[in-house]
Design an enzyme around this catalytic site. Structure first.
Site, short mmCIF file in Angstrom:
data_model
loop_
_atom_site.label_atom_id
_atom_site.label_comp_id
_atom_site.label_asym_id
_atom_site.label_seq_id
_atom_site.Cartn_x
_atom_site.Cartn_y
_atom_site.Cartn_z
N PRO A 1 -4.74 9.08 -2.32
CA PRO A 1 -5.54 9.90 -3.23
C PRO A 1 -4.73 11.03 -3.86
CG PRO A 1 -6.77 9.42 -1.24
CD PRO A 1 -5.40 8.85 -1.03
N GLN B 1 -1.82 -7.63 -47.94
CA GLN B 1 -0.53 -7.13 -47.45
C GLN B 1 -0.69 -6.19 -46.24
OE1 GLN B 1 2.20 -4.88 -50.03
NE2 GLN B 1 3.33 -6.80 -50.17
N THR C 1 4.65 4.70 -13.79
CA THR C 1 4.12 4.93 -15.14
C THR C 1 5.25 4.83 -16.18
OG1 THR C 1 4.51 7.31 -15.08
CG2 THR C 1 2.39 6.54 -14.22
N GLU D 1 3.04 0.06 -11.25
CA GLU D 1 4.46 -0.11 -10.89
C GLU D 1 5.34 0.99 -11.47
OE1 GLU D 1 4.74 -2.39 -8.80
OE2 GLU D 1 3.10 -3.75 -9.27
N ALA E 1 0.84 -1.20 0.00
CA ALA E 1 0.00 0.00 0.00
C ALA E 1 0.87 1.25 0.00
CB ALA E 1 -0.93 -0.02 1.21
N THR F 1 -4.25 -3.12 -4.42
CA THR F 1 -4.62 -4.47 -4.83
C THR F 1 -4.64 -5.38 -3.60
OG1 THR F 1 -3.56 -4.05 -6.93
CG2 THR F 1 -3.93 -6.36 -6.37
N GLU G 1 6.01 6.94 -18.38
CA GLU G 1 6.75 8.21 -18.46
C GLU G 1 7.95 8.10 -17.50
OE1 GLU G 1 3.44 8.07 -18.17
OE2 GLU G 1 2.91 8.85 -20.14
C1 LIG Z 1 -5.70 -1.23 -11.22
C2 LIG Z 1 -4.65 -0.56 -10.40
C3 LIG Z 1 -4.04 -1.26 -9.37
C4 LIG Z 1 -3.08 -0.60 -8.56
N1 LIG Z 1 -2.53 -1.30 -7.50
C5 LIG Z 1 -1.74 -0.63 -6.63
C6 LIG Z 1 -1.25 -1.27 -5.43
O1 LIG Z 1 -1.50 -2.47 -5.19
N2 LIG Z 1 -0.52 -0.54 -4.55
C7 LIG Z 1 -0.22 0.77 -4.77
O2 LIG Z 1 0.44 1.37 -3.94
N3 LIG Z 1 -0.65 1.41 -5.91
C8 LIG Z 1 -1.40 0.74 -6.83
N4 LIG Z 1 -1.85 1.38 -7.96
C9 LIG Z 1 -1.53 2.79 -8.16
C10 LIG Z 1 -0.45 3.02 -9.21
O3 LIG Z 1 0.80 2.56 -8.75
C11 LIG Z 1 -0.44 4.56 -9.48
O4 LIG Z 1 -1.65 4.84 -10.15
C12 LIG Z 1 0.73 5.00 -10.32
O5 LIG Z 1 1.90 4.95 -9.54
C13 LIG Z 1 0.56 6.42 -10.87
O6 LIG Z 1 0.19 7.30 -9.87
P1 LIG Z 1 -1.06 8.29 -10.07
O7 LIG Z 1 -2.21 7.49 -10.56
O8 LIG Z 1 -1.22 9.06 -8.82
O9 LIG Z 1 -0.62 9.26 -11.26
P2 LIG Z 1 0.13 10.66 -11.09
O10 LIG Z 1 1.32 10.50 -10.24
O11 LIG Z 1 -0.87 11.69 -10.71
O12 LIG Z 1 0.60 10.92 -12.59
C14 LIG Z 1 -0.28 11.45 -13.60
C15 LIG Z 1 0.50 11.57 -14.91
O13 LIG Z 1 1.62 12.48 -14.74
C16 LIG Z 1 2.83 11.83 -15.11
N5 LIG Z 1 3.89 12.29 -14.20
C17 LIG Z 1 3.82 12.42 -12.86
N6 LIG Z 1 4.98 12.90 -12.36
C18 LIG Z 1 5.82 13.05 -13.42
C19 LIG Z 1 7.17 13.48 -13.57
N7 LIG Z 1 7.92 13.84 -12.51
N8 LIG Z 1 7.69 13.52 -14.82
C20 LIG Z 1 6.98 13.13 -15.89
N9 LIG Z 1 5.69 12.71 -15.81
C21 LIG Z 1 5.13 12.66 -14.61
C22 LIG Z 1 2.55 10.34 -14.93
O14 LIG Z 1 3.43 9.56 -15.73
C23 LIG Z 1 1.10 10.26 -15.39
O15 LIG Z 1 1.06 10.22 -16.81
C24 LIG Z 1 -2.74 0.75 -8.82
C25 LIG Z 1 -3.34 1.42 -9.89
C26 LIG Z 1 -4.27 0.79 -10.69
C27 LIG Z 1 -4.92 1.54 -11.82
#
Ligand SMILES: Cc1cc2nc3c(=O)[nH]c(=O)nc-3n(C[C@H](O)[C@H](O)[C@H](O)COP(=O)(O)OP(=O)(O)OC[C@H]3O[C@@H](n4cnc5c(N)ncnc54)[C@H](O)[C@@H]3O)c2cc1C
Length: 401
Positions: free
Chosen positions: A135, A297, A383, A381, A131, A165, A385
């Site tokens: 938010p 093709q 993104t 794990e 975890a 998860t 990016e």
């Molecule tokens: C189905 C699912 C299961 C998941 N399971 C787990 C879990 O078990 N445990 C857990 O802890 N998390 C879990 N997550 C969360 C997941 O790890 C996060 O969603 C992910 O790390 C991205 O964080 P965020 O959604 O807050 O996006 P944000 O951090 O808000 O990013 C938004 C966008 O901005 C980009 N961005 C952000 N910062 C930068 C930067 N410095 N430079 C360039 N681009 C940037 C990102 O690449 C992305 O495109 C899960 C998510 C999903 C959808």
């Protein structure tokens, strides 16, 4: 599975390893394939399949044998994950999130913590996950707000985690917290607490813990992903604070992500392989202008590119898994594999759907699910990016001028 899977790892014999892989194959054909679409569409937790995975030892796949696990090398593990993902990707999430929690204890825990937790993690008697996300903090993990303060023999956690998860059906989580919210740099104030979310005797909600609802998702359905809140929730300090020392949690959490990235990349291989297989089959059956579309093709150009990228993804995942097995940090290799294999999964699933025409849009064909499952891999794990940024940073660090 190729011959490298049969290599004796020194932990599990080649014969036992092959027997495990064969038994997973049989299970996928007999039990998973017939019901995956039904459970996925209903977003239903596959209780019996989770039980089967415990029996097969998958919840202990990477836990050392001395604690009751299988102690598999990452190379074998990645092949298992890819194979299961060909059939139903969600199933790999149950044990991989759990193993990331377990590996934190195995790698960084005190001897008492290993002896207490790992045998129960290995059998799946206690199931959980990692975890980290909140938010308001995902990529920027150092921005988390969940705190834990010492209160005698316990830590008291307050805060909320989201997108976790195994948070709803599970029993326990490795929770990333701030034990010193004012620390500079911020990561020095972070710790990981092994936190039972149920009372492990009665099975009821643990004191101070409230589980949210299972989140409705585009894909990766069946598995429970949800929010969980802590309100002064007590955690035994001796068994909970990983390594028995505050301030090391960021390293523990991000170190765990390396195997998580190999796993996500392997899922990408599974999705890409299956999407390619479906496209190759469908394009030989579907006819337009008097011949199978495979003979046009325009379709061949797609199939050629899909096949080459899928193979390249397989090789990058093998490369990362082998690097992991050799030991040390593998951010570069895991980042490359994760980025390439998951972008490939997304592309190949999209192309396969296009090759299927209207049928690719139908729930009657498996390609629709692969197409919905693939995008998660780009986000989870770390993104994609961030993967490219990690790759670049590692390149620069390894090649100073
Ligand atoms: C189905 C699912 C299961 C998941 N399971 C787990 C879990 O078990 N445990 C857990 O802890 N998390 C879990 N997550 C969360 C997941 O790890 C996060 O969603 C992910 O790390 C991205 O964080 P965020 O959604 O807050 O996006 P944000 O951090 O808000 O990013 C938004 C966008 O901005 C980009 N961005 C952000 N910062 C930068 C930067 N410095 N430079 C360039 N681009 C940037 C990102 O690449 C992305 O495109 C899960 C998510 C999903 C959808």
């Amino acid at each position: 599975m190729d011959d490298a899977a049969a290599k004796d790892t020194g932990v599990i014999s080649a014969a036992d390893e092959q027997a495990l892989i064969d038994s997973i194959d049989r299970w996928l054909t007999r039990k998973v394939a017939p019901i995956a679409a039904q459970f996925e569409q209903a977003d239903e937790y596959p209780t019996e399949l989770v039980h089967d995975m415990c029996e097969m030892g998958l919840f202990g796949a990477l836990i050392e044998p001395q604690y009751g696990g299988l102690g598999l090398p990452a190379i074998t593990y990645s092949r298992i994950v890819a194979r299961i993902s060909e059939e139903w990707m969600s199933l790999t999430g149950f044990f991989n999130s759990h193993l990331m929690m377990a590996l934190i204890v195995q790698k960084f825990g005190t001897q008492a913590q290993k002896e207490h937790w790992l045998p129960r993690f290995a059998t799946g008697e206690l199931r959980g996950g990692l975890a980290l996300t909140e938010p308001d903090a995902g990529t920027d993990l150092q921005g988390i707000r969940t705190t834990a303060r010492r209160d005698g023999d316990v830590y008291r956690i307050t805060g909320s985690k989201l997108w976790i998860t195994n948070a709803i059906e599970g029993d326990i989580l490795a929770v990333l917290v701030k034990t010193d919210p004012d620390a500079v740099p911020r990561h020095r104030g972070m710790s990981v607490l092994i936190t039972p979310t149920r009372d492990l005797e009665t099975g009821k909600e643990a004191e101070g813990v409230s589980r949210g609802k299972k989140l409705p998702k585009l894909g990766y359905r069946g598995i429970d992903t949800g929010g969980i809140s802590f309100d002064d929730a007590p955690v035994d300090a001796r068994l909970g604070l990983v390594g028995g020392e505050e301030g090391k949690g960021f390293l523990m959490a991000t170190g765990g992500l390396e195997i998580g990235r190999v796993n996500v990349a392997a899922r990408g291989v599974g999705i890409a392989r299956r999407a390619l297989k479906e496209a190759v089959a469908y394009s030989q059956i579907r006819q337009t202008m008097g011949k199978p579309i495979a003979q046009h093709q325009a379709i061949q150009l797609k199939l050629g590119e899909m096949a080459a990228k899928t193979r390249a993804a397989e090789l990058l995942v093998e490369d990362a898994a082998r690097a992991y097995d050799r030991g040390g940090r593998v951010d570069l290799e895991a980042g490359m594999a994760k980025w390439f294999a998951t972008e490939t999964a997304f592309e190949v699933a999209t192309e396969s759907m296009r090759i299927h025409g209207a049928n690719g849009y139908s729930k009657e064909y498996p390609i629709e699910r692969l197409y919905r499952d693939a995008p998660l891999l780009i986000i989870g794990e770390g993104t994609n990016e961030m993967q490219r940024i990690i790759i670049a940073r590692q390149l620069i660090a390894r090649n100073p001028v």
